[in-house]
Design a protein around this motif. Structure first.
Motif, PDB file in Angstrom:
ATOM      1  N   ARG A  11      30.816   4.077  15.280  1.00 55.07           N
ATOM      2  CA  ARG A  11      30.319   4.921  14.195  1.00 55.07           C
ATOM      3  C   ARG A  11      29.404   6.002  14.726  1.00 55.07           C
ATOM      4  N   SER A  56      33.533   5.772  -3.770  1.00 51.90           N
ATOM      5  CA  SER A  56      33.755   4.543  -2.985  1.00 51.90           C
ATOM      6  C   SER A  56      35.251   4.248  -2.889  1.00 51.90           C
ATOM      7  N   ASP A  67      24.948   5.164   2.990  1.00 50.44           N
ATOM      8  CA  ASP A  67      24.763   6.608   2.837  1.00 50.44           C
ATOM      9  C   ASP A  67      23.459   6.889   2.100  1.00 50.44           C
ATOM     10  N   SER A 106      30.059   7.335  -0.378  1.00 53.64           N
ATOM     11  CA  SER A 106      29.380   8.584   0.010  1.00 53.64           C
ATOM     12  C   SER A 106      28.920   9.356  -1.224  1.00 53.64           C
ATOM     13  N   ASP A 162      28.257   0.746  10.291  1.00 50.08           N
ATOM     14  CA  ASP A 162      27.888   2.061   9.772  1.00 50.08           C
ATOM     15  C   ASP A 162      26.416   2.344  10.038  1.00 50.08           C
ATOM     16  N   TYR A 217      35.111  -0.210   1.702  1.00 48.03           N
ATOM     17  CA  TYR A 217      35.053   0.367   3.052  1.00 48.03           C
ATOM     18  C   TYR A 217      34.135   1.572   3.168  1.00 48.03           C
ATOM     19  N   THR A 218      34.121   2.439   2.151  1.00 48.94           N
ATOM     20  CA  THR A 218      33.290   3.638   2.276  1.00 48.94           C
ATOM     21  C   THR A 218      32.533   3.901   0.982  1.00 48.94           C
ATOM     22  N   PRO A 254      37.351   3.207   8.833  1.00 48.02           N
ATOM     23  CA  PRO A 254      36.568   3.998   7.875  1.00 48.02           C
ATOM     24  C   PRO A 254      35.718   5.086   8.520  1.00 48.02           C
ATOM     25  N   GLY A 255      35.399   4.946   9.808  1.00 43.50           N
ATOM     26  CA  GLY A 255      34.561   5.955  10.452  1.00 43.50           C
ATOM     27  C   GLY A 255      35.341   7.049  11.143  1.00 43.50           C
ATOM     28  N   VAL A 284      39.338   5.146   3.744  1.00 44.05           N
ATOM     29  CA  VAL A 284      38.424   6.284   3.869  1.00 44.05           C
ATOM     30  C   VAL A 284      38.405   7.016   2.541  1.00 44.05           C
ATOM     31  N   ALA A 317      29.570   0.191   4.667  1.00 44.27           N
ATOM     32  CA  ALA A 317      29.240   1.599   4.411  1.00 44.27           C
ATOM     33  C   ALA A 317      27.783   1.761   4.032  1.00 44.27           C
TER      34      ALA A 317
END
Length: 800
Positions: free
Chosen positions: A114, A312, A214, A300, A165, A297-298, A16-17, A358, A212
């Motif tokens: 990360r 997501s 953010d 943002s 993360d 996983y993510t 994911p990073g 991702v 994750a």
């Protein structure tokens, strides 16, 4: 000699990073691809795919992050790898974006997992598998002509865990806030005092590892609260509010949502009181986002059209966009993209994508991309007129070493095989005035690593894998129609089967029927139109495309039916070759004795073995090739010898010449020159390419071309170009050389090395010239262990 890159296909690392889209700078998307970093512009209207690969890391790239430059002409890229190093790259806009390595830093004691950067600040943070987070300052000139990195602080995470993360945000004029989470269910919050970060709070609530984090400001107001999103393997996203002042913020109405009652105690609204050097703050739990069915996983943030939205991605094959309902304050999923697959978690050809790893916003926030298990990207663009996200053409590529490749007999498409257990077909989409390369079919998705491949006819190929048999595949009607329509090829499709699939728990692609969209499907007299098994059938409309197929179709509907199996070998298949007229297939397998190092021949009419097998080698045969008129079969092996087999009047091949000391180390590849039937080349681990000529008395060594490292692949052009024999070779170090020799005086040769910027980062496994090209402009396909497939344009104008 002028060499340019025509096409690069490479799959992304499943981390994911390992990807980031530059919202400033050159607005490119960078992603880790094996040990390299690939640069792609998803908004490019010409769909040119990966523009270049940055080489330098010696192990897998785990973390990629753009540093905010506030300049549209300069990008600064930070990358971290399993080789423990942090690398800084500077990119600028020439006609094509060019990146150069500025600095390499080795401070971490483990793989870097990360990297986090912060808009408007020169601070960035890195986290590694050594359980350490490091804070850095990027010192630079205003135009980034000089860049220097300074280590500010090392934070050892306690109790020890691995950071998965990191998120940085500006808290106030004097302080930054850093959130760190990973292989624990808690989030650690650090605040900077002067230049040093101190742990001030630990947020609890998640019940799994946290993948994750953010930060974003809730609004553009100066005194806006900060929001932190955290996503976890417990399938939930949590939102946290960082509020300025001693008073607590109003309790979020989202907490009173009756749907969350089932979660009980985990929704505690305990306030964490913290303070920076100048101001007091509170951190409170704000909302719980439910909807994903597997690990997330993510996550943002982006402000889109005046609204705050969260993107997501999850292991459940979906990508979700969340927004707060203006009346209730409850966070709801306003768009869900991806696959809703019945065979969730299945990794077979007909199963799911295996999760989205991702999710990234485009700089203008109207496009999102996601990365799946197969290393391929998916792209959706928002259409304001339809108020819908529509899927668009993205890029695909192998995710393990590419071991074999060959062109179709007429040169219209390229086939590649890889240790990722797939065979892929690449061709050019001729779309009006423009043309671009794409993957148009995934003929074979297998349970074994694939080692070698060769075309038999324009619509048939044979491949060998880490199993004892070879498989023959025929092009289905659906793929032929796509290639005819989009690539302007012409296929004689009278005898073709409809389509294929892989049965659950099976290895063989079975032919299946294509049915019309309105036709009912009967099973034992019961109409099952409503509840049909998607594996056993394919609807006609599924195979109708006006664009290159998306990943969902490649992984499910564009397999080729398997029509034959070739038995006889005792170990993993190592080499395969087809005669020029397509009537014979020669194969070999891994071997450590004379009995197993035999070459077996099969005729392609009845698919029977032509006995007896050819016995001469004592170790694995590494390459086979028939001469262009079929008179000879050339074989080379790890036993350092080459052998020429000659076809007699009964069309049986017998030993004609052999050289047990052809090279001083094992021979890795061989190729016939073209019209001069009597010339062949061998390449070996002794860093040499040898040119041999058959004469009436025997075989003479005409000359030796030296290379800097072991030569792993060699390919002669099928035509004599301007009285010269042209050949390409690739080495263990990834270098490519284009050589030529006068057809009258083979001793006179010259070699041009392809620029290192264009060359792969690892061993080259196979080379192949595209048939039927103009004499002056040629194309060379290159397969490499760095997981890339490349096509080069080579201009031979200098050969007079």
């Amino acid at each position: 000699m002028n060499v340019t890159s025509e096409y690069i296909s490479i799959g992304a690392n499943r981390n994911p990073g390992a990807a980031d889209w530059d919202s400033e700078g050159l607005q490119l998307l960078a992603f880790g691809a094996d040990n390299s970093i690939a640069l792609w512009d998803p908004l490019d209207h010409e769909l040119r795919g990966v523009r270049s690969l940055l080489k330098g890391h010696t192990k897998t790239v785990n973390a990629v992050k753009f540093f905010p430059t506030k300049s549209s002409h300069i990008s600064v890229l930070l990358s971290g790898s399993a080789d423990h190093s942090l690398r800084i790259w500077r990119g600028h806009r020439a006609p094509e974006p060019q990146f150069e390595l500025v600095e390499t830093i080795n401070e971490h004691q483990g793989p870097i997992t990360r990297i986090s950067s912060l808009l408007g600040s020169n601070v960035f943070a890195t986290g590694g598998s050594d359980g350490i987070v490091k804070i850095w300052k990027l010192l630079h000139e205003p135009d980034f002509s000089a860049i220097r990195v300074e280590l500010v602080q090392t934070i050892t995470l306690a109790p020890r865990y691995f950071p998965l993360d990191l998120a940085l945000a500006t808290l106030d004029e004097s302080s930054l806030v850093l959130a760190v989470a990973g292989t624990k269910s808690t989030i650690q919050i650090f605040i900077s005092y002067d230049t040093q970060f101190q742990l001030v709070a630990t947020l609890t609530g998640h019940e799994g590892w946290i993948r994750a984090l953010d930060f974003t400001y809730e609004t553009t107001d100066q005194d806006s609260d900060l929001l932190l999103a955290s996503a976890s393997q417990d399938k939930y996203i949590r939102l946290w509010r960082v509020h300025r002042g001693e008073d607590l913020p109003a309790v979020s109405s989202a907490l009173n949502d009756p749907a969350l009652g089932i979660l009980g105690k985990s929704l505690s609204n305990k306030a964490h009181r913290i303070q920076s050097g100048t101001t007091k703050y509170s951190i409170t739990f704000e909302a719980l986002l439910l909807g994903h069915e597997d690990w997330i996983y993510t996550a943002s943030w982006r402000h889109r059209g005046g609204k705050l939205q969260l993107l997501s991605t999850s292991e459940d094959n979906s990508l979700a966009i969340w927004e707060s309902d203006p009346t209730s304050g409850v966070w709801v999923c306003i768009a869900r993209l991806g696959e809703i697959s019945a065979q969730k978690g299945s990794t077979s050809a007909t199963g799911s994508a295996g999760g989205f790893w991702v999710g990234l916003w485009s700089p203008d926030t109207d496009t999102v991309v996601s990365l799946g298990r197969t290393g391929s990207w998916r792209k959706w663009t928002y259409s304001a007129s339809n108020d819908m996200w529509a899927q668009k053409v993205a890029i695909t590529g192998h995710v393990r070493e590419v071991k074999g490749l060959c062109w179709s007999r007429n040169g219209t498409y390229l086939l590649t095989t890889s240790s990722d257990q797939t065979t892929r077909l690449f061709s050019q989409w001729k779309n009006g005035e423009t043309s671009s390369w794409h993957e148009f079919s995934r003929p074979q998705i297998h349970g074994y690593d694939l080692n070698c491949i060769d075309s038999i006819t324009d619509t048939q190929f044979v491949s060998g894998a880490d199993e004892k048999l070879l498989r023959v595949f025929d092009e289905p009607k659906g793929v032929a129609q796509i290639l005819d329509q989009l690539c302007k090829t012409v296929t004689a499709s009278a005898q073709l089967l409809d389509a294929a699939n892989v049965p659950v728990l099976g290895l063989s692609n079975k032919a299946i029927e294509v049915v019309g969209d309105d036709e009912p499907v009967e099973t034992d007299g019961i109409d099952e139109r409503e509840a049909i098994d998607p594996v056993s059938i394919v609807r006609k409309s599924t195979l109708e495309f006006d664009h290159p197929p998306y990943e969902d179709h490649l992984a499910r509907h564009l397999l080729w039916p398997e029509t034959e199996k070739l038995y006889g070998h005792g170990y993993e298949i190592s080499a395969v070759a087809t005669s020029n007229d397509g009537t014979l297939v020669a194969t070999a397998c891994r071997a450590s004795s004379v009995d197993h190092a035999v070459i077996r021949l099969y005729d392609t009419k009845e698919w029977l073995e032509v006995k007896p097998p050819l016995k001469a080698h004592s170790l694995t045969v590494t390459a086979l090739q028939f001469s262009y008129d079929g008179t000879y079969l050339l074989s080379v092996g790890r036993d350092r010898q080459w052998v020429l087999w000659e076809r007699n009047a009964d069309s049986v091949y017998t030993l004609k010449f052999s050289n047990p000391k052809g090279h001083t180390r094992m021979i890795l590849d061989a190729t016939w020159s073209s019209v001069e039937q009597s010339v062949f080349l061998t390449a070996g681990r002794d860093k040499a390419i040898k040119i041999w000529q058959i004469t009436e008395k025997g075989v003479d060594l005409k000359t030796t071309v030296s290379a800097d490292s072991a030569v792993t692949a060699v390919a002669c052009h099928p035509k004599v170009l301007r009285n010269r024999i042209v050949f390409a070779y690739g080495t263990e170090a990834g270098y490519i050389g284009i050589g030529s020799s006068s057809s009258q005086a083979l001793e006179q040769f010259d070699v041009n090395l392809v620029g290192t910027r264009l060359c792969p980062a690892k061993t080259i496994s196979q080379l192949s010239w595209r048939p039927h090209e103009e004499d002056s402009k040629q194309q060379l396909a290159v397969a490499s262990d760095d997981t890339s497939v490349r096509v080069f344009n080579i201009s031979l104008d200098s050969y007079q």
